[in-house]
Design a protein around this motif. Structure first.
Motif, PDB file in Angstrom:
ATOM      1  N   GLU A 399      33.206 -51.789 -29.479  1.00 23.25           N
ATOM      2  CA  GLU A 399      34.364 -51.408 -30.243  1.00 23.25           C
ATOM      3  C   GLU A 399      33.963 -50.774 -31.578  1.00 23.25           C
ATOM      4  OE1 GLU A 399      35.974 -55.375 -31.475  1.00 23.25           O
ATOM      5  OE2 GLU A 399      35.009 -55.424 -33.153  1.00 23.25           O
ATOM      6  N   GLY A 400      32.503 -50.288 -31.516  1.00 27.32           N
ATOM      7  CA  GLY A 400      31.859 -49.405 -32.461  1.00 27.32           C
ATOM      8  C   GLY A 400      31.569 -48.066 -31.877  1.00 27.32           C
ATOM      9  N   CYS A 401      30.468 -47.721 -32.036  1.00 26.82           N
ATOM     10  CA  CYS A 401      30.113 -46.458 -31.779  1.00 26.82           C
ATOM     11  C   CYS A 401      30.062 -46.038 -30.231  1.00 26.82           C
ATOM     12  CB  CYS A 401      28.659 -45.864 -32.280  1.00 26.82           C
ATOM     13  SG  CYS A 401      27.436 -46.848 -31.539  1.00 26.82           S
ATOM     14  N   LEU A 402      30.245 -46.896 -29.309  1.00 27.44           N
ATOM     15  CA  LEU A 402      30.317 -46.676 -27.879  1.00 27.44           C
ATOM     16  C   LEU A 402      31.903 -46.451 -27.530  1.00 27.44           C
ATOM     17  CD1 LEU A 402      27.699 -49.055 -26.053  1.00 27.44           C
ATOM     18  CD2 LEU A 402      27.708 -46.622 -26.440  1.00 27.44           C
ATOM     19  N   GLN A 403      32.793 -46.498 -28.284  1.00 26.04           N
ATOM     20  CA  GLN A 403      34.113 -46.674 -27.865  1.00 26.04           C
ATOM     21  C   GLN A 403      34.813 -45.356 -27.267  1.00 26.04           C
ATOM     22  OE1 GLN A 403      37.365 -46.293 -31.091  1.00 26.04           O
ATOM     23  NE2 GLN A 403      35.802 -47.530 -32.038  1.00 26.04           N
ATOM     24  N   ASP A 404      34.382 -44.161 -27.475  1.00 28.25           N
ATOM     25  CA  ASP A 404      34.767 -42.758 -26.954  1.00 28.25           C
ATOM     26  C   ASP A 404      33.717 -42.254 -26.127  1.00 28.25           C
ATOM     27  OD1 ASP A 404      37.222 -42.214 -28.283  1.00 28.25           O
ATOM     28  OD2 ASP A 404      36.326 -42.419 -30.282  1.00 28.25           O
ATOM     29  N   ILE A 405      34.266 -41.505 -25.052  1.00 26.20           N
ATOM     30  CA  ILE A 405      33.368 -40.766 -24.211  1.00 26.20           C
ATOM     31  C   ILE A 405      32.849 -39.515 -24.568  1.00 26.20           C
ATOM     32  CG2 ILE A 405      35.227 -39.750 -22.763  1.00 26.20           C
ATOM     33  CD1 ILE A 405      33.646 -40.365 -20.326  1.00 26.20           C
ATOM     34  N   HIS A 406      33.430 -39.073 -25.650  1.00 26.00           N
ATOM     35  CA  HIS A 406      33.560 -37.579 -26.053  1.00 26.00           C
ATOM     36  C   HIS A 406      32.032 -37.134 -26.131  1.00 26.00           C
ATOM     37  CE1 HIS A 406      37.291 -38.487 -26.749  1.00 26.00           C
ATOM     38  NE2 HIS A 406      37.926 -37.471 -27.155  1.00 26.00           N
ATOM     39  N   TRP A 407      31.018 -37.830 -26.643  1.00 27.02           N
ATOM     40  CA  TRP A 407      29.591 -37.268 -26.697  1.00 27.02           C
ATOM     41  C   TRP A 407      29.011 -36.986 -25.658  1.00 27.02           C
ATOM     42  CZ3 TRP A 407      28.093 -41.392 -31.006  1.00 27.02           C
ATOM     43  CH2 TRP A 407      28.663 -40.840 -32.403  1.00 27.02           C
ATOM     44  N   THR A 408      29.521 -37.247 -24.563  1.00 26.36           N
ATOM     45  CA  THR A 408      28.889 -37.146 -23.299  1.00 26.36           C
ATOM     46  C   THR A 408      29.328 -35.765 -22.840  1.00 26.36           C
ATOM     47  OG1 THR A 408      30.656 -38.000 -21.785  1.00 26.36           O
ATOM     48  CG2 THR A 408      28.841 -39.657 -22.466  1.00 26.36           C
ATOM     49  N   GLY A 409      30.426 -35.333 -23.399  1.00 25.86           N
ATOM     50  CA  GLY A 409      30.952 -34.070 -23.072  1.00 25.86           C
ATOM     51  C   GLY A 409      30.490 -32.887 -24.226  1.00 25.86           C
ATOM     52  N   GLY A 410      30.139 -33.417 -25.215  1.00 24.82           N
ATOM     53  CA  GLY A 410      29.651 -32.337 -26.216  1.00 24.82           C
ATOM     54  C   GLY A 410      29.813 -33.037 -27.767  1.00 24.82           C
ATOM     55  N   PHE A 411      29.390 -32.167 -28.642  1.00 23.73           N
ATOM     56  CA  PHE A 411      29.647 -32.757 -30.259  1.00 23.73           C
ATOM     57  C   PHE A 411      30.420 -31.687 -30.839  1.00 23.73           C
ATOM     58  CE2 PHE A 411      25.159 -33.756 -28.815  1.00 23.73           C
ATOM     59  CZ  PHE A 411      25.396 -35.261 -29.062  1.00 23.73           C
ATOM     60  N   ALA A 412      30.896 -31.992 -32.122  1.00 29.01           N
ATOM     61  CA  ALA A 412      31.800 -31.183 -32.981  1.00 29.01           C
ATOM     62  C   ALA A 412      33.052 -30.706 -32.466  1.00 29.01           C
ATOM     63  CB  ALA A 412      30.803 -29.918 -33.437  1.00 29.01           C
ATOM     64  N   SER A 413      33.739 -31.634 -31.611  1.00 27.41           N
ATOM     65  CA  SER A 413      35.060 -31.353 -30.884  1.00 27.41           C
ATOM     66  C   SER A 413      36.374 -32.441 -31.683  1.00 27.41           C
ATOM     67  CB  SER A 413      34.920 -31.675 -29.656  1.00 27.41           C
ATOM     68  OG  SER A 413      34.952 -32.914 -29.070  1.00 27.41           O
ATOM     69  N   PHE A 414      35.654 -33.404 -32.463  1.00 26.84           N
ATOM     70  CA  PHE A 414      36.386 -34.369 -32.868  1.00 26.84           C
ATOM     71  C   PHE A 414      37.582 -33.819 -33.946  1.00 26.84           C
ATOM     72  CE2 PHE A 414      33.864 -37.866 -31.067  1.00 26.84           C
ATOM     73  CZ  PHE A 414      34.832 -38.586 -30.496  1.00 26.84           C
ATOM     74  N   GLN A 415      36.894 -32.900 -34.886  1.00 27.44           N
ATOM     75  CA  GLN A 415      37.562 -32.326 -35.930  1.00 27.44           C
ATOM     76  C   GLN A 415      39.045 -31.757 -35.511  1.00 27.44           C
ATOM     77  OE1 GLN A 415      34.348 -31.773 -35.247  1.00 27.44           O
ATOM     78  NE2 GLN A 415      33.087 -32.007 -36.884  1.00 27.44           N
ATOM     79  N   ASN A 416      38.990 -31.068 -34.258  1.00 30.54           N
ATOM     80  CA  ASN A 416      40.322 -30.566 -34.177  1.00 30.54           C
ATOM     81  C   ASN A 416      41.370 -31.443 -34.080  1.00 30.54           C
ATOM     82  OD1 ASN A 416      39.244 -27.810 -34.073  1.00 30.54           O
ATOM     83  ND2 ASN A 416      38.175 -28.388 -32.031  1.00 30.54           N
TER      84      ASN A 416
END
Lengths: 497, 497
Positions: A399-416
């Motif tokens: 429920e912390g830093c493992l909750q999202d899969i996004h880093w396996t796809g790349g970095f710097a995309s959450f901002q959008n």
């Protein structure tokens, strides 16, 4: 007959290639839709190979030497406006693809694919340590990729430009500063208030009932069924070009309003696609600007239409009829605007605290990519920031830093995601100079709103860069001021703070 | 380290290319499924462009000079069995694609696309004269294409080899002679008999009822739902590789047994795909042999299982339950075997007269392609042959030579429907030496039947040429004898002739 001038040939050839790339990309999109909505489970190995083959041929067509030659031929010519757009957009795609050695692309793709599996297991076990080595590898590979693209720039900025090439990261960081400054105290005030909202629809509602409701809602928004579909998917999404922009939603038995909001969000994405010019299909002028601008359209419809009191004055009777309820509009309005900062999961977050989740991720990954923190420090840093921003602390990595899969796809995309919300509020404020938005929404007259967005955003395709588009549409650069004003006013009134 | 021998490189490279081509072809298949089953109507222009882009990149990958070089490198080497198959199949594809100038391919594609529109209008108006000029153009373009592929061969044979490369046209014609000789008198006898069969299910049945019935029927046949789907389409079809072979059906309110038979037919196609080896996906060894062999699998399940008395002893209670009926097995058996030679429409024809429709089309198009008749003579020739073969005469072009769209797609492809039926009967006769087919079917034990077909047909992929495969599976070359025997016995008993 005169020989055709070479600049015409290069421009035409480049336009043809751009179209071919767009068509193949949309083919992949349709296959991905099928995979997530229709495909039987056993089809996965074959579909993976089909998508990978498409990705390879697309990459080869983009990085073809001819493309470089056409771009060079166009570089010193006088181009008309449309050709300039083509040259700018294809040039950018070509450079980012061509500068990265294909061995590295292959290694990155493979590592990302492995990382998804590792992440799934690590999340199930709530064990960050087992994910840390592959996350470290991914960081190194992305840094290497960034150095090939632009050796002289901050690698994190290079990665950010993957998704949003035309909005300076610095501007986004200023926006995040503004949001930190205003949202953290606002959220604290809301937490301190005694006000509690609950949904007036407290029963259990089956999927058919919820689907019929969602269909009728997007019907009222005038979703073009001749150019789209509504289906269900575990993680709702929208995909497809202007001719075929399909949306998905999902149902939880006890949360029909959640399904409605999710459907309206995806409707917003589809309305962008439907507003792109038909006759530019395949050309950059027929494609959406960026993921941040796309998110502004979904957030506009979700929040600035779907979470307004005016909307529920119009839509509550519809929901009551489908759900056999007798809620009044104010109750529904309050329910869809409930704030719950105790939640630690981004995808379940409310409209306000959501942005603190985004800022937190951006902070952590920026520090990690810069080497300011090591991979082993991520969980602690995550939990500290969650405490600082929302006053809660995850009890484990899942429920912390493992909750999202996004880093396996790349970095710097959450901002959008946050860029989208901020821009949606800015567009809303501008639109209100031209239209009586609440009055229209209260009457179910959504046409003028959609037309305004089509005129000022959709119809331009990629004619403008992101910052130019925002200035064209709103008269000023992207700012968080309108979002802060909107949030303080709405939640202040709702929660009496 | 030793340098890898060049033959390994060429074989590996060719195998990789074969896989890439297969994956892209399956991607097109999935998009075509979507287009016919799921796509909103407005999506057509975009989907057309996506499929055309895929077709272009596939053609370019196939006709790449490297492919020719790899094939040359393999030509004089000692290849293992699998490499021989690869070299034979890719070599054939390469030659047929590479020898035809791309201008001609483009012109043919465009003319075919125009011809479809012209045909639609011509059929609606029942006006062959308006279709004749484009049909003439198509014939000329196909002749030109055939001359590029093999200047020394009969062009009609070259065209026939598009769909069935490994079965001599001469053999097919002998089979047609046998069928003419036996079926025409048999059909006359049946017409002369007083026997009339009607369906015991005479109500109106809604789509949901029929879908539930069809689902249960293919469930009993052990259709692998994890690797497939059942949906509806205006013209039922099957598409997809072994991992994802999807079937479709269609419903008429007054003909639920028709929907069942159509579903079982498509199930047969899917069972072929499901029987191909998983670990050869993308290699010719993981692909079905030819359209004629494919049709043998659908016809086997439709006719040699689904139209047997044993099947209805098993399945009638299932149908009765879904349709709220009280038919006995014999009634259903008779109903699904009704012969009605007065019908002039191929797609509505019964199991027996169907083949006269196929033979008629083959006769007419062969004469037309050879130049023995001019385009303006087609309607008359068609109607004369219909009279000769079935004793009926179309009253207009729409129910005569304009009824099928196929000529807008190519010539010499109808034969494979009959090849399929004839081969199905031959396989059935062989299988009966090994298995008590009727006994198994009566008990709903379909597994051993499917396994027999997988062992003798599916599992080989394209290892054998068509005639080799038929010899391997049945011990003799393709012959119409078994079909004739089966038809005379079954319909003789049913009609008392």
């Amino acid at each position: 007959m005169a020989t055709e001038p070479p600049e015409t040939d290069a421009a035409d050839a480049l336009a043809d290639r751009a179209e071919q790339l767009a068509y193949l990309s949309d083919a992949s999109g349709a296959l991905a839709w099928d995979q997530r909505v229709m495909m039987p489970e056993g089809g996965a190995p074959a579909r993976g190979k089909q998508l990978s083959a498409l990705s390879t041929v697309t990459h080869d067509l983009l990085t073809d030497d001819e493309v470089g030659a056409w771009l060079d031929a166009l570089a010193d010519r006088d181009l008309d406006d449309d050709q300039q757009v083509l040259s700018r957009e294809l040039g950018r795609q070509y450079e980012r693809a061509d500068r990265v050695p294909s061995d590295l692309v292959g290694e990155l793709t493979e590592t990302q694919s492995d990382a998804q599996q590792v992440w799934e297991q690590a999340k199930a076990d709530s064990d960050f340590d087992s994910f840390a080595p592959v996350l470290d590898d991914l960081r190194d590979l992305h840094l290497e990729r960034a150095s090939h693209i632009d050796d002289s720039a901050d690698p994190y900025e290079v990665l950010f430009e993957d998704g949003e090439p035309y909005l300076p990261l610095e501007r986004v960081e200023e926006i995040f500063d503004t949001l930190r400054e205003h949202l953290i105290p606002l959220i604290e005030e809301l937490k301190a208030s005694d006000t509690e909202f609950t949904s007036p629809y407290s029963g259990e509602y089956d999927d058919d009932t919820q689907m019929a409701l969602c269909r009728e809602i997007v019907d009222h928004l005038d979703y073009d069924w001749d150019r789209g579909r509504l289906d269900t998917a575990p993680h709702p999404f929208m995909v497809g070009p202007q001719f075929d922009a399909r949306i998905t939603t999902r149902f939880a038995a006890d949360d029909p309003l959640g399904a409605v909001m999710s459907t309206v969000h995806e409707f917003g994405h589809a309305s962008y696609q439907h507003g792109l010019p038909d006759d530019q299909y395949g050309h950059p002028l027929g494609q959406s600007r960026s993921s941040g601008v796309h998110e502004s359209q979904s957030r506009f419809w979700e929040n600035h239409v779907g979470r307004t009191e005016a909307f529920w004055e119009y839509a509550t009777p519809i929901v009551n009829e489908h759900l056999d309820g007798d809620a009044d509009p104010r109750e529904v309005y309050e329910a869809v605007n409930r704030i719950y900062p105790e939640n630690k999961i981004r995808v379940e977050a409310d409209e306000l605290t959501y942005h603190m989740h985004i800022i937190l991720r951006s902070d952590v990954e920026r520090e990690f990519v810069a080497g300011d923190i090591g991979v082993e420090e991520i969980p602690g840093r995550w939990n500290d920031l969650m405490d600082e921003y929302l006053g809660v602390r995850p009890e484990n990595d899942a429920e912390g830093c493992l909750q999202d899969i996004h880093w396996t796809g790349g970095f710097a995309s959450f901002q959008n995601y946050t860029v989208g919300s901020v821009l949606a509020a800015q567009l809303d404020a501008t639109m209100r100079d031209d239209l009586d938005v609440d009055g229209l929404v209260r009457e179910g007259e959504f046409g003028p709103i959609r037309e305004w967005l089509t005129e000022h955003v959709h119809s331009h395709g990629q004619r403008y860069t992101t910052d130019e588009l925002i200035e064209e549409a709103t008269g000023e650069p992207l700012t968080a001021d309108y979002f802060v004003e909107y949030a303080e006013e709405k939640f202040g009134e709702l929660y009496g703070v």
